[in-house]
Design an enzyme around this catalytic site. Structure first.
Site, PDB file in Angstrom:
ATOM      1  N   ASN A 238       9.673   4.579   3.792  1.00 23.39           N
ATOM      2  CA  ASN A 238       9.375   4.188   5.117  1.00 23.39           C
ATOM      3  C   ASN A 238      10.518   3.507   5.696  1.00 23.39           C
ATOM      4  O   ASN A 238      11.553   3.292   4.885  1.00 23.39           O
ATOM      5  CB  ASN A 238       8.136   3.066   4.938  1.00 23.39           C
ATOM      6  CG  ASN A 238       6.893   3.668   4.901  1.00 23.39           C
ATOM      7  OD1 ASN A 238       6.592   4.102   4.095  1.00 23.39           O
ATOM      8  ND2 ASN A 238       6.234   3.527   5.787  1.00 23.39           N
TER       9      ASN A 238
ATOM     10  N   ARG B  77       0.814  -1.377   0.119  1.00 23.40           N
ATOM     11  CA  ARG B  77      -0.028  -0.024   0.116  1.00 23.40           C
ATOM     12  C   ARG B  77       0.897   1.222   0.035  1.00 23.40           C
ATOM     13  O   ARG B  77       1.096   2.117  -1.030  1.00 23.40           O
ATOM     14  CB  ARG B  77      -1.021   0.053   1.440  1.00 23.40           C
ATOM     15  CG  ARG B  77      -1.955   0.892   1.131  1.00 23.40           C
ATOM     16  CD  ARG B  77      -1.818   2.406   1.421  1.00 23.40           C
ATOM     17  NE  ARG B  77      -1.402   2.533   2.926  1.00 23.40           N
ATOM     18  CZ  ARG B  77      -0.799   3.690   3.325  1.00 23.40           C
ATOM     19  NH1 ARG B  77      -0.798   4.873   2.551  1.00 23.40           N
ATOM     20  NH2 ARG B  77      -0.466   3.694   4.568  1.00 23.40           N
TER      21      ARG B  77
ATOM     22  N   CYS C 254       4.013   9.413   1.018  1.00 26.37           N
ATOM     23  CA  CYS C 254       2.399   9.839   0.591  1.00 26.37           C
ATOM     24  C   CYS C 254       2.562  11.126  -0.640  1.00 26.37           C
ATOM     25  O   CYS C 254       3.285  11.844  -0.463  1.00 26.37           O
ATOM     26  CB  CYS C 254       1.902  10.594   1.916  1.00 26.37           C
ATOM     27  SG  CYS C 254      -0.029  11.479   1.624  1.00 26.37           S
TER      28      CYS C 254
ATOM     29  N   HIS D  35       8.414   7.115   8.768  1.00 28.24           N
ATOM     30  CA  HIS D  35       8.966   7.270   7.492  1.00 28.24           C
ATOM     31  C   HIS D  35      10.529   7.502   7.976  1.00 28.24           C
ATOM     32  O   HIS D  35      10.903   8.081   8.843  1.00 28.24           O
ATOM     33  CB  HIS D  35       8.415   8.378   6.552  1.00 28.24           C
ATOM     34  CG  HIS D  35       7.285   7.941   5.938  1.00 28.24           C
ATOM     35  ND1 HIS D  35       7.238   7.554   4.600  1.00 28.24           N
ATOM     36  CD2 HIS D  35       5.976   7.469   6.333  1.00 28.24           C
ATOM     37  CE1 HIS D  35       6.058   7.005   4.190  1.00 28.24           C
ATOM     38  NE2 HIS D  35       5.108   7.049   5.395  1.00 28.24           N
TER      39      HIS D  35
HETATM   40  N1  COA Z   1     -12.760   4.155  -3.717  1.00 29.31           N
HETATM   41  C1  COA Z   1     -12.879   4.280  -4.968  1.00 29.31           C
HETATM   42  N2  COA Z   1     -13.526   5.346  -5.473  1.00 29.31           N
HETATM   43  C2  COA Z   1     -14.099   6.329  -4.510  1.00 29.31           C
HETATM   44  C3  COA Z   1     -13.967   6.249  -3.407  1.00 29.31           C
HETATM   45  C4  COA Z   1     -13.232   5.222  -2.781  1.00 29.31           C
HETATM   46  N3  COA Z   1     -12.871   4.992  -1.446  1.00 29.31           N
HETATM   47  N4  COA Z   1     -14.278   7.291  -2.891  1.00 29.31           N
HETATM   48  C5  COA Z   1     -14.913   8.240  -3.593  1.00 29.31           C
HETATM   49  N5  COA Z   1     -14.582   7.484  -4.768  1.00 29.31           N
HETATM   50  C6  COA Z   1     -14.769   8.116  -6.016  1.00 29.31           C
HETATM   51  C7  COA Z   1     -16.343   8.370  -6.118  1.00 29.31           C
HETATM   52  O1  COA Z   1     -17.286   7.281  -6.415  1.00 29.31           O
HETATM   53  C8  COA Z   1     -16.613   9.509  -7.200  1.00 29.31           C
HETATM   54  O2  COA Z   1     -16.145   8.740  -8.491  1.00 29.31           O
HETATM   55  P1  COA Z   1     -16.858   9.547  -9.858  1.00 29.31           P
HETATM   56  O3  COA Z   1     -16.138  10.719 -10.265  1.00 29.31           O
HETATM   57  O4  COA Z   1     -16.899   8.632 -10.863  1.00 29.31           O
HETATM   58  O5  COA Z   1     -18.367   9.900  -9.544  1.00 29.31           O
HETATM   59  C9  COA Z   1     -15.120  10.348  -6.987  1.00 29.31           C
HETATM   60  O6  COA Z   1     -14.307   9.205  -6.316  1.00 29.31           O
HETATM   61  C10 COA Z   1     -15.088  11.388  -6.346  1.00 29.31           C
HETATM   62  O7  COA Z   1     -15.724  11.263  -5.029  1.00 29.31           O
HETATM   63  P2  COA Z   1     -15.999  12.361  -3.834  1.00 29.31           P
HETATM   64  O8  COA Z   1     -16.538  11.794  -2.527  1.00 29.31           O
HETATM   65  O9  COA Z   1     -16.371  13.706  -4.357  1.00 29.31           O
HETATM   66  O10 COA Z   1     -14.420  12.230  -3.492  1.00 29.31           O
HETATM   67  P3  COA Z   1     -13.168  13.498  -3.617  1.00 29.31           P
HETATM   68  O11 COA Z   1     -12.917  13.789  -5.015  1.00 29.31           O
HETATM   69  O12 COA Z   1     -13.600  14.444  -2.633  1.00 29.31           O
HETATM   70  O13 COA Z   1     -11.873  12.666  -2.816  1.00 29.31           O
HETATM   71  C11 COA Z   1     -11.282  10.790  -1.726  1.00 29.31           C
HETATM   72  C12 COA Z   1     -12.184  12.273  -1.532  1.00 29.31           C
HETATM   73  C13 COA Z   1     -11.137  10.786  -0.174  1.00 29.31           C
HETATM   74  C14 COA Z   1     -12.018   9.794  -2.296  1.00 29.31           C
HETATM   75  C15 COA Z   1      -9.985  10.995  -2.171  1.00 29.31           C
HETATM   76  O14 COA Z   1      -9.291  12.127  -1.797  1.00 29.31           O
HETATM   77  C16 COA Z   1      -9.029   9.732  -1.939  1.00 29.31           C
HETATM   78  O15 COA Z   1      -9.082   8.721  -2.499  1.00 29.31           O
HETATM   79  N6  COA Z   1      -8.112   9.940  -1.129  1.00 29.31           N
HETATM   80  C17 COA Z   1      -7.283   9.120  -0.815  1.00 29.31           C
HETATM   81  C18 COA Z   1      -5.642   9.908  -0.894  1.00 29.31           C
HETATM   82  C19 COA Z   1      -4.717   8.732  -0.288  1.00 29.31           C
HETATM   83  O16 COA Z   1      -4.939   7.361  -0.516  1.00 29.31           O
HETATM   84  N7  COA Z   1      -3.637   8.855   0.371  1.00 29.31           N
HETATM   85  C20 COA Z   1      -2.590   8.135   0.856  1.00 29.31           C
HETATM   86  C21 COA Z   1      -2.801   7.305   1.833  1.00 29.31           C
HETATM   87  S1  COA Z   1      -2.818   8.225   3.372  1.00 29.31           S
HETATM   88 ZN    ZN Z   2       3.259   6.211   5.173  1.00 34.15          ZN
END
Ligand code: COA
Ligand code: ZN
Length: 302
Positions: A247, A14, A238, A207
């Protein structure tokens, strides 16, 4: 748990892979997960259920998690999720446990998951309500320092943990997302958290940005945390924290802990061979110092 036991929690599939731009095929990801398990690793964060727009590398999360859950029923497999949508997906794939990430720093939470901390807490409440049997590990990102806000204060950490505890979570992962902590800070924060929440389990996720991954991890182990996270080959970072690099590397940690007499259950030589393979096979893999440690030259197998 005896004093010399520690759970080594591999988060490379991950945190390691999420930072690599070039897509790694599912077949290759499974190869590393299989290799880790073969070397004796028993706790693995295999993927994250996040927006593929945010992290394209994790677009195969469902397929990969479904496969691993069926293939390795005896291994402690878990994922990372930022919201209910992801938690549902993880649960549907057969994972019984997931990390749920909230940053201590408001600005990092918004950069990382586009939500305020308050919104993230509300979402955690919904997850607990809708999926009461899903075990949640609370990942507190930027628990020690933030790329935007600097050093984070201990009272703020305890306050956020208190809110999460109030939602029924009993395991915390204190994350040094950008590798700014030092051993004295780790000791202070970890001890205070363990004292405040004595019925909880603790892990750290550190990290190695400033080469203090291993000393900080050891500081946490000596405070009595139950688990420590690391990545094979020291991969990681990240994408939403400027300057975040790899890490603590699993092979360095295993080498140290095996020699110190901890029961890790991991075969160092097999792990090292896998790290070397990853290092040469995966484009963009972190080329740190980890591969050249003395044990390799001496052929020691401890
Ligand atoms: N898995 C897959 N797709 C997801 C999802 C998830 N957990 N959560 C939301 N989505 C999809 C929605 O279905 C939507 O799809 P569409 O555009 O096809 O309709 C799209 O993502 C946007 O959804 P929304 O709720 O408006 O999300 P956002 O654009 O505000 O983004 C997160 C929020 C949380 C989904 C996004 O910022 C994210 O995935 N962040 C993770 C960051 C990460 O992994 N960082 C490192 C690890 S700490
Ligand atoms: Zn980390």
């Amino acid at each position: 748990m005896g004093q010399n036991r520690i759970e080594l929690v591999e988060v490379g599939p991950r945190d390691g892979f999420q930072n690599l731009k070039e897509y790694i095929s599912m077949e290759d990801k499974l190869h590393y997960i299989d290799g880790l398990i073969g070397a004796g690793v028993k706790h693995i964060q295999i993927t994250s259920f996040v927006s593929p727009k945010a992290i394209p590398q994790m677009k195969d999360a469902r397929e990969l998690a479904g496969h691993c859950a069926a293939m390795y029923p005896d291994v402690d497999l878990f994922s990372l999720v930022p919201n209910l949508y992801g938690a549902k997906a993880a649960w549907e794939c057969g994972l019984k446990k997931t990390s749920y990430v909230i940053s201590l720093s408001e600005s990092h939470n918004e950069a990382n998951i586009n939500r305020t901390r308050e919104q993230s807490l509300e979402e955690l409440g919904r997850i607990r309500e809708e999926l009461p049997d899903l075990t949640i590990l609370s990942d507190i990102a930027t628990a020690f320092a933030c790329p935007f806000e600097g050093i984070m204060m201990l009272d703020g950490l305890l306050e956020l943990m208190g809110k999460i505890y109030g939602l029924g979570v009993r395991e915390f992962v204190l994350c040094d997302t950008i590798g700014m902590a030092h051993p004295a800070q780790v000791r202070e924060y970890v001890r205070a958290a363990m004292k405040e929440f004595p019925d909880c389990r603790f892990q750290v996720h550190i990290h190695d940005t400033r080469n203090m991954g291993i000393v900080n991890t050891l500081a946490a182990i000596e405070c009595g945390v139950q688990g420590v996270q690391s990545t094979l080959g020291g991969l990681g970072g990240c994408p939403f924290a400027p300057g975040a690099s790899g890490n603590t590397s699993t092979e360095d940690l295993v080498y140290m802990l095996n020699r110190m007499g901890y029961e890790t259950g991991i075969e160092f030589e097999r792990l090292l061979a896998l790290a070397k393979e990853e290092h040469s096979a995966i484009p963009g893999a972190y080329s740190g110092h980890h591969i050249n440690i003395g044990a390799q030259a001496c052929g020691m197998n401890v």
